[in-house]
Design a protein around this motif. Structure first.
Motif, PDB file in Angstrom:
ATOM      1  N   VAL A  74       0.860  -1.185   0.000  1.00  0.00           N
ATOM      2  CA  VAL A  74       0.000   0.000   0.000  1.00  0.00           C
ATOM      3  C   VAL A  74       0.893   1.229   0.000  1.00  0.00           C
ATOM      4  N   ILE A  75       0.662   2.113  -0.975  1.00  0.00           N
ATOM      5  CA  ILE A  75       1.356   3.401  -1.022  1.00  0.00           C
ATOM      6  C   ILE A  75       0.343   4.443  -0.595  1.00  0.00           C
ATOM      7  N   ALA A  76       0.533   5.013   0.582  1.00  0.00           N
ATOM      8  CA  ALA A  76      -0.458   5.919   1.158  1.00  0.00           C
ATOM      9  C   ALA A  76       0.033   7.369   1.105  1.00  0.00           C
ATOM     10  N   TYR A  77      -0.801   8.252   0.557  1.00  0.00           N
ATOM     11  CA  TYR A  77      -0.487   9.681   0.488  1.00  0.00           C
ATOM     12  C   TYR A  77      -1.255  10.415   1.584  1.00  0.00           C
ATOM     13  N   GLU A  78      -0.529  11.085   2.465  1.00  0.00           N
ATOM     14  CA  GLU A  78      -1.162  11.790   3.592  1.00  0.00           C
ATOM     15  C   GLU A  78      -0.492  13.147   3.807  1.00  0.00           C
ATOM     16  N   VAL A  79      -1.298  14.209   3.922  1.00  0.00           N
ATOM     17  CA  VAL A  79      -0.744  15.557   4.090  1.00  0.00           C
ATOM     18  C   VAL A  79      -0.511  15.925   5.557  1.00  0.00           C
ATOM     19  N   ASP A  80      -1.165  15.224   6.477  1.00  0.00           N
ATOM     20  CA  ASP A  80      -1.104  15.589   7.889  1.00  0.00           C
ATOM     21  C   ASP A  80      -0.079  14.712   8.622  1.00  0.00           C
ATOM     22  N   ARG A  82       0.485  14.326  11.670  1.00  0.00           N
ATOM     23  CA  ARG A  82      -0.083  13.657  12.857  1.00  0.00           C
ATOM     24  C   ARG A  82      -0.724  12.329  12.464  1.00  0.00           C
ATOM     25  N   MET A  83      -1.406  12.331  11.323  1.00  0.00           N
ATOM     26  CA  MET A  83      -2.017  11.093  10.837  1.00  0.00           C
ATOM     27  C   MET A  83      -0.944  10.082  10.434  1.00  0.00           C
ATOM     28  N   VAL A  84       0.119  10.589   9.831  1.00  0.00           N
ATOM     29  CA  VAL A  84       1.237   9.721   9.449  1.00  0.00           C
ATOM     30  C   VAL A  84       1.802   9.016  10.687  1.00  0.00           C
ATOM     31  N   ALA A  85       1.991   9.786  11.740  1.00  0.00           N
ATOM     32  CA  ALA A  85       2.534   9.221  12.983  1.00  0.00           C
ATOM     33  C   ALA A  85       1.601   8.156  13.562  1.00  0.00           C
ATOM     34  N   GLU A  86       0.290   8.424  13.499  1.00  0.00           N
ATOM     35  CA  GLU A  86      -0.700   7.471  14.012  1.00  0.00           C
ATOM     36  C   GLU A  86      -0.681   6.174  13.202  1.00  0.00           C
ATOM     37  N   LEU A  87      -0.610   6.329  11.881  1.00  0.00           N
ATOM     38  CA  LEU A  87      -0.592   5.149  11.007  1.00  0.00           C
ATOM     39  C   LEU A  87       0.677   4.333  11.212  1.00  0.00           C
ATOM     40  N   GLU A  88       1.809   5.010  11.314  1.00  0.00           N
ATOM     41  CA  GLU A  88       3.074   4.312  11.549  1.00  0.00           C
ATOM     42  C   GLU A  88       3.050   3.558  12.881  1.00  0.00           C
ATOM     43  N   LYS A  89       2.432   4.179  13.879  1.00  0.00           N
ATOM     44  CA  LYS A  89       2.352   3.554  15.202  1.00  0.00           C
ATOM     45  C   LYS A  89       1.534   2.262  15.149  1.00  0.00           C
ATOM     46  N   ARG A  90       0.495   2.257  14.311  1.00  0.00           N
ATOM     47  CA  ARG A  90      -0.395   1.094  14.260  1.00  0.00           C
ATOM     48  C   ARG A  90       0.242  -0.120  13.557  1.00  0.00           C
ATOM     49  N   VAL A  91       1.229   0.119  12.693  1.00  0.00           N
ATOM     50  CA  VAL A  91       1.882  -1.019  12.017  1.00  0.00           C
ATOM     51  C   VAL A  91       3.234  -1.360  12.621  1.00  0.00           C
ATOM     52  N   GLN A  92       3.700  -0.498  13.534  1.00  0.00           N
ATOM     53  CA  GLN A  92       5.010  -0.707  14.148  1.00  0.00           C
ATOM     54  C   GLN A  92       5.083  -2.074  14.831  1.00  0.00           C
ATOM     55  N   GLY A  93       6.146  -2.816  14.527  1.00  0.00           N
ATOM     56  CA  GLY A  93       6.346  -4.109  15.182  1.00  0.00           C
ATOM     57  C   GLY A  93       5.488  -5.230  14.626  1.00  0.00           C
ATOM     58  N   THR A  94       4.819  -4.985  13.498  1.00  0.00           N
ATOM     59  CA  THR A  94       3.995  -6.029  12.881  1.00  0.00           C
ATOM     60  C   THR A  94       4.582  -6.426  11.524  1.00  0.00           C
ATOM     61  N   SER A  95       4.088  -7.520  10.998  1.00  0.00           N
ATOM     62  CA  SER A  95       4.552  -7.984   9.689  1.00  0.00           C
ATOM     63  C   SER A  95       4.024  -7.092   8.556  1.00  0.00           C
ATOM     64  N   LEU A  96       3.077  -6.216   8.873  1.00  0.00           N
ATOM     65  CA  LEU A  96       2.485  -5.345   7.856  1.00  0.00           C
ATOM     66  C   LEU A  96       3.357  -4.132   7.553  1.00  0.00           C
ATOM     67  N   LYS A  97       4.261  -3.811   8.457  1.00  0.00           N
ATOM     68  CA  LYS A  97       5.065  -2.591   8.317  1.00  0.00           C
ATOM     69  C   LYS A  97       5.826  -2.547   6.982  1.00  0.00           C
ATOM     70  N   SER A  98       6.386  -3.698   6.570  1.00  0.00           N
ATOM     71  CA  SER A  98       7.191  -3.725   5.348  1.00  0.00           C
ATOM     72  C   SER A  98       6.345  -3.549   4.083  1.00  0.00           C
ATOM     73  N   LYS A  99       5.036  -3.739   4.221  1.00  0.00           N
ATOM     74  CA  LYS A  99       4.142  -3.596   3.066  1.00  0.00           C
ATOM     75  C   LYS A  99       3.640  -2.167   2.886  1.00  0.00           C
ATOM     76  N   LEU A 100       3.877  -1.312   3.859  1.00  0.00           N
ATOM     77  CA  LEU A 100       3.321   0.044   3.831  1.00  0.00           C
ATOM     78  C   LEU A 100       4.386   1.086   3.501  1.00  0.00           C
ATOM     79  N   GLN A 101       4.109   1.876   2.474  1.00  0.00           N
ATOM     80  CA  GLN A 101       4.970   3.011   2.126  1.00  0.00           C
ATOM     81  C   GLN A 101       4.125   4.279   2.254  1.00  0.00           C
ATOM     82  N   ILE A 102       4.526   5.178   3.130  1.00  0.00           N
ATOM     83  CA  ILE A 102       3.771   6.415   3.342  1.00  0.00           C
ATOM     84  C   ILE A 102       4.494   7.574   2.672  1.00  0.00           C
ATOM     85  N   LYS A 103       3.778   8.302   1.848  1.00  0.00           N
ATOM     86  CA  LYS A 103       4.323   9.498   1.220  1.00  0.00           C
ATOM     87  C   LYS A 103       3.639  10.709   1.845  1.00  0.00           C
TER      88      LYS A 103
END
Length: 307
Positions: A74-80, A82-103
């Motif tokens: 998933v390539i996610a585009y986010e302008v805020d 704070r939302m980026v930090a929240e999203l990163e926190k939710r995948v931190q330490g999981t197997s999903l983290k490597s699948k997520l690219q945040i721009k």
């Protein structure tokens, strides 16, 4: 009375603040919170394990987390941030983290989007129209997009000739894609609730694209839908339109060494084309795709262009 209204609004803001994030309406932040609606959107996208998915405005990641186990990335585009930090926190330490690219930033300012198969998003409503056309003009074409829009905008996307909401957006979108309405989503499924109802649509780009110059097409539809309830002939009578067409016609002739008669009159040529195309008395709101294609061909064949 005003005091009660102020207190109610204050309670709403306090509730949101307790949840950790105060949403920014300037960014159109209305987080989809109903897991059943989120699951329905993801299911209707028919994600494959090899798919790269673009998400615009992931917010706190409610839909992102549903998509990640089903796709390659998933390539996610986010302008805020704070939302980026929240999203990163939710995948931190999981197997999903490597699948997520945040721009971090505005997707509309990206010169070119990366390759992707699907676009799935709860779209910030203020960028609905430019986002649709950024996606549809993307090369190479993607497989499909499943997008949430304000209901009125979604209805315009799927409108047919004669419908009340049929407009330039309808024609320009349907030239490039097949658009289907998928489901209605009430405002109470969001936090905070928006003032409008929403709809989810599926947009499937035509592949190959119609062999038509989109800039020309857009120029023509801009003119005729400027006054969609007036006749096509009336739309072309505007001084600014005639001036633009005359300039383009003379440029066309100059590039091809075609002499322009001393008594040339752009109005006469335009009226002749409209009459021959049987379009002068028609109205844009009742014309279909073939009508517009035929009209554009008639203008271009006579040396009149809309670029």
């Amino acid at each position: 009375m005003p005091k009660v209204k102020t207190e109610k609004k204050s309670r709403i803001h306090e509730t949101i603040a307790k949840q950790g994030i105060l949403f920014n309406k300037d960014f159109g932040q209305h987080i989809l919170r109903n897991p059943l609606v989120i699951q329905s959107i993801v299911d209707k996208a028919a994600i494959r394990p090899s798919d790269v998915v673009v998400e615009v405005g992931p917010g706190t990641g409610n839909m992102t987390l549903q998509m990640l186990p089903k796709c390659k990335q998933v390539i996610a585009y986010e302008v805020d941030p704070r939302m980026v930090a929240e999203l990163e926190k939710r995948v931190q330490g999981t197997s999903l983290k490597s699948k997520l690219q945040i721009k971090v930033g505005d997707v509309l300012k990206e010169k070119k989007l990366p390759f992707f198969d699907l676009c799935i998003a709860n779209v910030p409503y203020q960028i609905s129209s430019p986002l649709v056309f950024k996606l549809l003009l993307h090369e190479p074409p993607f497989r499909c997009a499943v997008l949430m829009f304000q209901r009125e905008f979604a209805e315009r996307l799927v409108a047919k000739p004669g419908d009340k909401c049929y407009c330039r957006l309808s024609v320009n979108t349907q030239l490039l894609a097949r658009v289907d309405m998928l489901l209605k989503v009430g405002k109470n499924n969001f936090r905070p609730p928006p003032k409008v109802e929403s709809n989810v649509v599926r947009i499937e780009p035509k592949n190959p694209r119609p062999s038509i110059n989109y800039v020309e097409w857009d120029g023509l539809t801009r003119i005729v839908f400027g006054r969609k309830n007036k006749t096509i002939a009336a739309s072309f009578k505007q001084t600014t339109v005639m001036t633009m067409l005359e300039k383009n016609y003379k440029l066309h002739c100059s590039l091809r060494n075609i002499p322009v008669p001393d008594n040339f009159n752009i109005k006469d040529l335009v009226n002749k084309i409209l009459d021959e195309a049987d379009a002068a008395t028609k109205r844009a709101r009742t014309m279909d795709m073939d009508d517009f294609m035929s009209l554009l061909h008639s203008f271009n064949s006579n040396g009149i262009h809309f670029t």
